[in-house]
Enzyme design. Structure first.
Site, PDB file in Angstrom:
ATOM      1  N   LYS A 104     -91.779  82.945  35.846  1.00 10.96           N
ATOM      2  CA  LYS A 104     -90.921  83.774  36.715  1.00 10.96           C
ATOM      3  C   LYS A 104     -91.175  83.526  38.196  1.00 10.96           C
ATOM      4  O   LYS A 104     -90.285  83.703  39.029  1.00 10.96           O
ATOM      5  CB  LYS A 104     -91.093  85.259  36.414  1.00 10.96           C
ATOM      6  CG  LYS A 104     -92.514  85.777  36.434  1.00 10.96           C
ATOM      7  CD  LYS A 104     -93.168  85.640  35.094  1.00 10.96           C
ATOM      8  CE  LYS A 104     -94.657  85.895  35.141  1.00 10.96           C
ATOM      9  NZ  LYS A 104     -95.223  86.194  33.851  1.00 10.96           N
ATOM     10  N   ILE A 135     -89.388  90.600  24.709  1.00  6.83           N
ATOM     11  CA  ILE A 135     -88.138  91.377  24.657  1.00  6.83           C
ATOM     12  C   ILE A 135     -86.946  90.487  25.013  1.00  6.83           C
ATOM     13  O   ILE A 135     -86.950  89.858  26.063  1.00  6.83           O
ATOM     14  CB  ILE A 135     -88.168  92.545  25.675  1.00  6.83           C
ATOM     15  CG1 ILE A 135     -89.376  93.426  25.460  1.00  6.83           C
ATOM     16  CG2 ILE A 135     -86.878  93.346  25.619  1.00  6.83           C
ATOM     17  CD1 ILE A 135     -89.562  94.471  26.560  1.00  6.83           C
ATOM     18  N   ASP A 200     -95.654  90.129  40.500  1.00  5.56           N
ATOM     19  CA  ASP A 200     -95.054  89.626  39.258  1.00  5.56           C
ATOM     20  C   ASP A 200     -93.816  90.471  38.907  1.00  5.56           C
ATOM     21  O   ASP A 200     -92.762  89.930  38.539  1.00  5.56           O
ATOM     22  CB  ASP A 200     -96.108  89.703  38.140  1.00  5.56           C
ATOM     23  CG  ASP A 200     -95.564  89.279  36.790  1.00  5.56           C
ATOM     24  OD1 ASP A 200     -95.423  88.073  36.553  1.00  5.56           O
ATOM     25  OD2 ASP A 200     -95.279  90.174  35.962  1.00  5.56           O
ATOM     26  N   LYS A 204     -89.809  89.370  38.639  1.00  8.39           N
ATOM     27  CA  LYS A 204     -88.976  89.641  37.471  1.00  8.39           C
ATOM     28  C   LYS A 204     -87.729  90.456  37.835  1.00  8.39           C
ATOM     29  O   LYS A 204     -86.636  90.196  37.310  1.00  8.39           O
ATOM     30  CB  LYS A 204     -89.795  90.370  36.404  1.00  8.39           C
ATOM     31  CG  LYS A 204     -90.870  89.461  35.782  1.00  8.39           C
ATOM     32  CD  LYS A 204     -91.874  90.278  34.991  1.00  8.39           C
ATOM     33  CE  LYS A 204     -92.884  89.407  34.266  1.00  8.39           C
ATOM     34  NZ  LYS A 204     -93.993  90.191  33.694  1.00  8.39           N
TER      35      LYS A 204
HETATM   36  P1  NAP Z   1    -102.701  79.913  31.014  1.00  3.92           P
HETATM   37  O1  NAP Z   1    -103.293  80.540  29.814  1.00  3.92           O
HETATM   38  O2  NAP Z   1    -103.494  79.851  32.271  1.00  3.92           O
HETATM   39  O3  NAP Z   1    -102.245  78.428  30.601  1.00  3.92           O
HETATM   40  C1  NAP Z   1    -101.845  77.475  31.535  1.00  3.92           C
HETATM   41  C2  NAP Z   1    -101.872  76.125  30.844  1.00  3.92           C
HETATM   42  O4  NAP Z   1    -101.365  75.132  31.708  1.00  3.92           O
HETATM   43  C3  NAP Z   1    -103.287  75.676  30.459  1.00  3.92           C
HETATM   44  O5  NAP Z   1    -103.258  75.038  29.220  1.00  3.92           O
HETATM   45  C4  NAP Z   1    -103.660  74.695  31.549  1.00  3.92           C
HETATM   46  O6  NAP Z   1    -104.553  73.704  31.107  1.00  3.92           O
HETATM   47  C5  NAP Z   1    -102.305  74.080  31.860  1.00  3.92           C
HETATM   48  N1  NAP Z   1    -102.187  73.599  33.235  1.00  3.92           N
HETATM   49  C6  NAP Z   1    -102.169  74.344  34.358  1.00  3.92           C
HETATM   50  N2  NAP Z   1    -102.029  73.545  35.441  1.00  3.92           N
HETATM   51  C7  NAP Z   1    -101.948  72.279  34.967  1.00  3.92           C
HETATM   52  C8  NAP Z   1    -101.811  71.016  35.586  1.00  3.92           C
HETATM   53  N3  NAP Z   1    -101.696  70.873  36.907  1.00  3.92           N
HETATM   54  N4  NAP Z   1    -101.777  69.902  34.787  1.00  3.92           N
HETATM   55  C9  NAP Z   1    -101.878  70.020  33.443  1.00  3.92           C
HETATM   56  N5  NAP Z   1    -102.008  71.188  32.801  1.00  3.92           N
HETATM   57  C10 NAP Z   1    -102.038  72.322  33.571  1.00  3.92           C
HETATM   58  O7  NAP Z   1    -101.332  80.618  31.400  1.00  3.92           O
HETATM   59  P2  NAP Z   1    -100.361  81.438  30.432  1.00  3.92           P
HETATM   60  O8  NAP Z   1    -100.813  82.854  30.388  1.00  3.92           O
HETATM   61  O9  NAP Z   1    -100.123  80.697  29.196  1.00  3.92           O
HETATM   62  O10 NAP Z   1     -99.021  81.459  31.332  1.00  3.92           O
HETATM   63  C11 NAP Z   1     -98.211  80.321  31.436  1.00  3.92           C
HETATM   64  C12 NAP Z   1     -96.895  80.701  32.127  1.00  3.92           C
HETATM   65  O11 NAP Z   1     -96.246  81.676  31.319  1.00  3.92           O
HETATM   66  C13 NAP Z   1     -97.038  81.326  33.489  1.00  3.92           C
HETATM   67  O12 NAP Z   1     -95.934  80.944  34.280  1.00  3.92           O
HETATM   68  C14 NAP Z   1     -96.983  82.833  33.209  1.00  3.92           C
HETATM   69  O13 NAP Z   1     -96.529  83.578  34.299  1.00  3.92           O
HETATM   70  C15 NAP Z   1     -95.969  82.843  32.104  1.00  3.92           C
HETATM   71  N6  NAP Z   1     -96.037  83.999  31.204  1.00  3.92           N
HETATM   72  C16 NAP Z   1     -97.226  84.382  30.673  1.00  3.92           C
HETATM   73  C17 NAP Z   1     -97.270  85.456  29.793  1.00  3.92           C
HETATM   74  C18 NAP Z   1     -98.549  85.918  29.187  1.00  3.92           C
HETATM   75  O14 NAP Z   1     -98.529  86.952  28.509  1.00  3.92           O
HETATM   76  N7  NAP Z   1     -99.658  85.216  29.367  1.00  3.92           N
HETATM   77  C19 NAP Z   1     -96.078  86.140  29.472  1.00  3.92           C
HETATM   78  C20 NAP Z   1     -94.873  85.709  30.036  1.00  3.92           C
HETATM   79  C21 NAP Z   1     -94.857  84.632  30.903  1.00  3.92           C
HETATM   80  P3  NAP Z   1    -106.050  74.090  30.613  1.00  3.92           P
HETATM   81  O15 NAP Z   1    -105.850  74.886  29.346  1.00  3.92           O
HETATM   82  O16 NAP Z   1    -106.712  72.789  30.344  1.00  3.92           O
HETATM   83  O17 NAP Z   1    -106.646  74.883  31.727  1.00  3.92           O
HETATM   84  N1  HSE Z   2     -98.857  88.909  33.618  1.00  8.33           N
HETATM   85  C1  HSE Z   2     -97.598  89.246  33.061  1.00  8.33           C
HETATM   86  C2  HSE Z   2     -97.616  90.700  32.637  1.00  8.33           C
HETATM   87  C3  HSE Z   2     -97.318  88.373  31.870  1.00  8.33           C
HETATM   88  O1  HSE Z   2     -98.708  91.279  32.549  1.00  8.33           O
HETATM   89  O2  HSE Z   2     -96.558  91.275  32.425  1.00  8.33           O
HETATM   90  C4  HSE Z   2     -95.945  88.571  31.287  1.00  8.33           C
HETATM   91  O3  HSE Z   2     -94.967  88.120  32.169  1.00  8.33           O
END
Ligand code: NAP
Ligand code: HSE
Length: 442
Positions: A104, A135, A200, A204
């Site tokens: 986002k 959702i 954040d 959104k």
């Molecule tokens: P995360 O757990 O920090 O995962 C990020 C991943 O990207 C990791 O595997 C990391 O590698 C990799 N990465 C980051 N920078 C990189 C680079 N320059 N080159 C190669 N690989 C790279 O984050 P996440 O929670 O999954 O979130 C990912 C996205 O989804 C974000 O935009 C977040 O806002 C969105 N999102 C998250 C959630 C949630 O509940 N977590 C919900 C909705 C949306 P390593 O594993 O090796 O560090």
């Molecule tokens: N950090 C975000 C949250 C992940 O807590 O809602 C989902 O977008």
């Protein structure tokens, strides 16, 4: 036999591993999932332990190699951050590949540029996971509610802060300890300040606003307050007054004499904000607890419709990402990906929108003053509100001691400008030591 579709994952963290897990176990899910094949995956650290085992030859530390891989037809960006995520999305579009992203932060800032590039290239950029975790809210706003004139979108759209507020209210849990739990559960952003400072949620609501009202808005101008400065005594006082406190993001159409709802050539004024807000305990958003999110959409003719469910975490977010992949895969398999985009799936905007001045936003308010425990102070505070036309719903002195008093006021709906003028006059009163808290109130 159906053609296999190669998926390139940019990231294998919380969300990426959730997506890989669904794609690796197609049994009992949509039949198209069996036709999706993880072709390449970018990570930062090849040696990091992962909750899912993938063939090590699929992993690379070069995200560009994922985008450029000829076996990748759909790029799934779940790495987070602005750069290199934005450049990689644009590169994928330039290569004629559709993109699914949960990011986002990128979409709220660069969504217009990305949508224009995607339309020109005849590819999709789908973003269901970017708002509300699991959702379904993006596609409903684009499609299912398309016949409505949307008046207001109000949401609890950050799982981390709702989880923190719920545990603080229900268990009296310590703020930092609960934030750490939210991080361990994979809810929080890489920098949790994005969650607790409301940024954040602002990303959104900027995205939801663009979909609901038909045009992008200036993300940087959204008045934004998070929960990091919220004090537990205000949550306690709110409870005593029969309210809960939620971090609410709101986007509302402001109809002015110069804005015709029928005329899409004029710029639509919108009141958009993010702030901790008192919610009456009988309001539908009051019962939304833990990591759950809810988005209440009010439109004509539908009335009110609420979307509710888990707002963050690996499984729910991956569910939304995979839904987008399936949409793209379905269209590819029908051989309709030749530059003729399905207008309901593709991004579109049909009017200009602009934010109204923050002083023109109207809302109810909760204010807590620290004052001397002096006779007549409540009356003088009331007069200052009255002088600015601010009508008070309730005024209560909560805690009188030698050290002073705490006076809590809930107002009726008033413009932020009138409210600020009243607060300036009140803080100039000799008995008033300051405004200790100022929150919104539904
Ligand atoms: P995360 O757990 O920090 O995962 C990020 C991943 O990207 C990791 O595997 C990391 O590698 C990799 N990465 C980051 N920078 C990189 C680079 N320059 N080159 C190669 N690989 C790279 O984050 P996440 O929670 O999954 O979130 C990912 C996205 O989804 C974000 O935009 C977040 O806002 C969105 N999102 C998250 C959630 C949630 O509940 N977590 C919900 C909705 C949306 P390593 O594993 O090796 O560090
Ligand atoms: N950090 C975000 C949250 C992940 O807590 O809602 C989902 O977008």
């Amino acid at each position: 036999m159906a053609t296999r579709i190669g998926i390139g994952l940019l990231g294998l963290g919380t969300v990426g591993a959730g997506v890989a897990s669904i794609l690796s176990s197609p049994e009992g899910r949509h039949p198209l999932i069996a036709d999706l094949q993880i072709a390449k995956v970018a990570v930062r650290d090849l040696n990091r332990p992962r909750p899912i085992e993938l063939d090590p030859s699929l992993l690379t530390t070069d995200p560009q190699a994922v985008v450029d891989d000829p076996n990748v037809q759909v790029v799934v960006e779940v790495m987070g951050g602005i750069e290199p995520a934005r450049t990689l999305i644009m590169r994928a579009i330039g290569a004629g590949k559709s993109v699914v992203t949960a990011n986002k932060a990128v979409i709220a800032r660069h969504g217009e540029e990305i949508a224009a590039a995607a339309a020109a290239a005849g590819v999709y950029v789908l973003i269901e996971a970017a708002v509300g975790g699991g959702i379904p809210i993006i596609e409903p706003l684009k499609q299912s509610l398309g016949g409505n004139r949307i008046q207001r979108v109000t949401g609890i759209i950050n799982g981390t802060t709702n989880y923190i507020l719920t545990r603080m209210a229900q268990e009296g849990a310590n703020y930092n300890a609960v934030l750490k739990d939210a991080q361990d559960l994979g809810y929080a952003e890489a920098d949790p300040a994005a969650d607790v400072d409301g940024l954040d949620a602002a990303d959104k609501i900027a995205i939801l606003s663009g979909l609901a009202f038909g045009g992008p808005i200036d993300r940087s101008a959204i008045p934004t307050a998070g929960i990091s400065a919220l004090q537990s005594r205000d949550v306690d006082y709110a409870t005593q007054l029969d309210y809960g406190v939620k971090l609410l993001a709101t986007a509302e159409r402001v109809d002015s004499p110069n804005t015709s709802t029928a005329d899409s050539s004029t710029s639509q004024p919108l009141a958009v904000s993010v702030q901790p807000t008192l919610v009456p305990t009988d309001h539908p958003l009051a019962g939304v607890n833990g990591v759950n999110n809810a988005i209440l959409v009010e439109g004509d003719p539908i009335g009110r419709v609420m979307f509710y469910g888990p707002g963050a975490g690996a499984g729910p977010t991956a569910s939304a990402v995979v839904a987008d992949i399936l949409n793209i895969a379905g269209i590819r398999q029908l051989n309709d990906n030749d530059g003729n985009l399905d207008p309901l799936l593709a991004a579109s905007s049909w009017r200009a929108c602009h934010l109204v001045e923050s002083n023109a936003i109207r809302q109810r308010n909760y204010v807590r003053f620290n004052t001397d425990d002096a006779p007549g102070v409540i009356g003088r505070i009331g007069s200052c509100f009255g002088d600015q036309g601010v009508s008070i719903q309730s005024i209560v002195q909560f805690d009188a001691s030698d050290a002073g008093a705490e006076i809590v006021v809930i107002t009726h709906e008033v413009s932020n400008g009138a409210m600020q003028a009243a607060l300036s006059a009140i803080t100039a009163l000799p008995e008033v030591r300051g405004v200790a808290a100022h929150l919104g109130c539904l």
